[in-house]
Design an enzyme around this catalytic site. Structure first.
Site, short mmCIF file in Angstrom:
data_model
loop_
_atom_site.label_atom_id
_atom_site.label_comp_id
_atom_site.label_asym_id
_atom_site.label_seq_id
_atom_site.Cartn_x
_atom_site.Cartn_y
_atom_site.Cartn_z
N ASN A 131 -10.74 0.34 0.69
CA ASN A 131 -11.33 -0.77 1.44
C ASN A 131 -10.37 -1.92 1.66
O ASN A 131 -9.46 -2.16 0.87
CB ASN A 131 -12.59 -1.27 0.73
N MET A 132 -10.63 -2.65 2.74
CA MET A 132 -9.85 -3.85 3.12
C MET A 132 -9.54 -4.75 1.91
O MET A 132 -8.42 -5.13 1.66
CB MET A 132 -10.71 -4.61 4.14
N LYS A 133 -10.60 -5.05 1.13
CA LYS A 133 -10.45 -6.01 0.03
C LYS A 133 -9.51 -5.50 -1.06
O LYS A 133 -8.78 -6.27 -1.68
CB LYS A 133 -11.84 -6.28 -0.57
N GLY A 134 -9.52 -4.19 -1.30
CA GLY A 134 -8.61 -3.62 -2.29
C GLY A 134 -9.03 -3.84 -3.72
O GLY A 134 -10.22 -3.90 -4.03
N GLU A 138 -4.53 -6.44 -4.82
CA GLU A 138 -3.76 -5.62 -3.88
C GLU A 138 -4.69 -5.13 -2.78
O GLU A 138 -5.75 -4.58 -3.07
CB GLU A 138 -3.16 -4.40 -4.59
#
Ligand code: B12
Length: 261
Positions: A131-134, A138
């Site tokens: 996912n984008m958020k990581g 990271e």
């Protein structure tokens, strides 16, 4: 401990002083908490070859179960200098480096399909990587300019995962397996490889599995290209994919030049 160099050719756990062999362990017995259960726990530890066994904590877990914490002493040691562990060896690059690496070598984004397969509903690990958020500060693969991703979520049948990977002409398939009770992950992962082979598409994809009880060694054993365990960070996976997909693509081009498939 400062200044003392342990002898890694005869390494053993320690609690208070180097080499004392002290460990703590815990387990559940299918017996209600009682002095009989406490003694059973102690004898199990003695049967494991441990010394100086003390049951320091016993707690009732409800009808017919008890939980035990034990202190004990290990008498064996191992020669850690002779241990060779299978691990992913591609260098770990930073976020920008991975994007630059891909941009410099590919004319498109790398396509990655991921899923938690079988009955597994633990999506947090796969999301951490994709996912984008990581995860842990990271970014996940979705945030990289070099990747196009499809995260199919939880409880995806192996057949559906393969169908999606074929449909989008993926470079890599990412599988997450968290539940390992009764080796369900081994059966599920083996089934995925068998289906890919039966469809004649195994070599089209870089095949990666991850989860808290997954090791690179297990992944290789099951016919995967790589395995990532607990605490994996997204850049480790991004770096591996960037570098491995390129090797795969180069090999395929060479096969084409040679008149191969
Ligand atoms: C949250 C959670 C749940 C949530 C899941 C919600 C969700 N959407 O994910 C809910 C409540 C639904 C749940 C249900 C169950 N759970 Co649960 N759950 C947990 C818990 C507490 C945390 C897992 C987690 O999110 N970890 C955080 C992530 C970030 O870590 P991770 O998964 O290890 O992922 C990292 C690496 O492993 C790796 N990684 C993971 N996947 C992938 C994939 C790829 C491709 C790569 C490269 C890397 C990678 O990278 C990640 C980042 O570093 C754990 C216990 C624990 N403390 O770990 C139990 C645990 C996993 N659950 C467990 C069990 C038994 C269950 C149930 C069977 C309980 C039940 N009887 O109903 C059900 C099963 C549901 C199902 N069908 O799967 C057991 C599994 C035991 C086992 N080894 O088999 C655990 C260990 C608890 C326990 N001690 O008993 N659970």
């Amino acid at each position: 401990m400062s200044g003392v160099r342990p002898d890694i050719t005869a390494i053993r756990p320690y609690g208070d002083t180097l080499d004392d062999g002290r460990i703590q362990m815990s387990f559940t017995l299918p017996m209600e908490a009682s002095e009989q259960a406490r003694e059973a726990a102690r004898q199990i530890a003695l049967g494991m070859g441990l010394d100086d066994v003390t049951v320091v904590h016993m707690r009732d877990l409800g009808e017919g179960f008890s939980f035990h914490v034990l202190y004990a002493r290990v008498t064996v040691s191992v020669d850690a200098s002779r241990i060779v562990v299978a691990k992913v060896t591609t260098p770990v690059l930073g976020f920008d480096e991975v994007n630059e690496y891909i941009a410099a070598r590919y004319s498109r984004k790398l396509r990655v399909v991921g899923a938690c397969t079988g009955s597994d509903a633990h999506t947090v690990g796969l999301d951490a990587i994709m996912n984008m958020k990581g995860y842990a500060g990271e970014y996940g693969l979705e945030r990289y300019s070099g990747f196009q991703t499809w995260n199919m979520g939880a409880q995806v049948p192996n057949e559906d995962l393969i169908a999606r990977a074929v449909q989008v002409d993926a470079d890599a398939i990412l599988v997450s397996q968290v539940v390992t009770q009764k080796d369900v992950h081994v059966r599920n992962l083996t089934n995925l490889v068998e289906l890919l082979e039966a469809d004649g598409v195994r070599d089209r994809f870089v095949l990666v599995v991850g989860g808290p009880r997954v090791s690179h060694e297990l992944a290789l054993e099951l016919g995967f290209d790589a395995g990532f365990g607990a605490g994996t960070l997204p850049p480790e996976v991004a770096s591996y994919l960037a570098q491995t997909c390129l090797t795969r693509a180069t090999a395929a081009t060479r096969a084409d030049d040679d008149g191969g498939v």
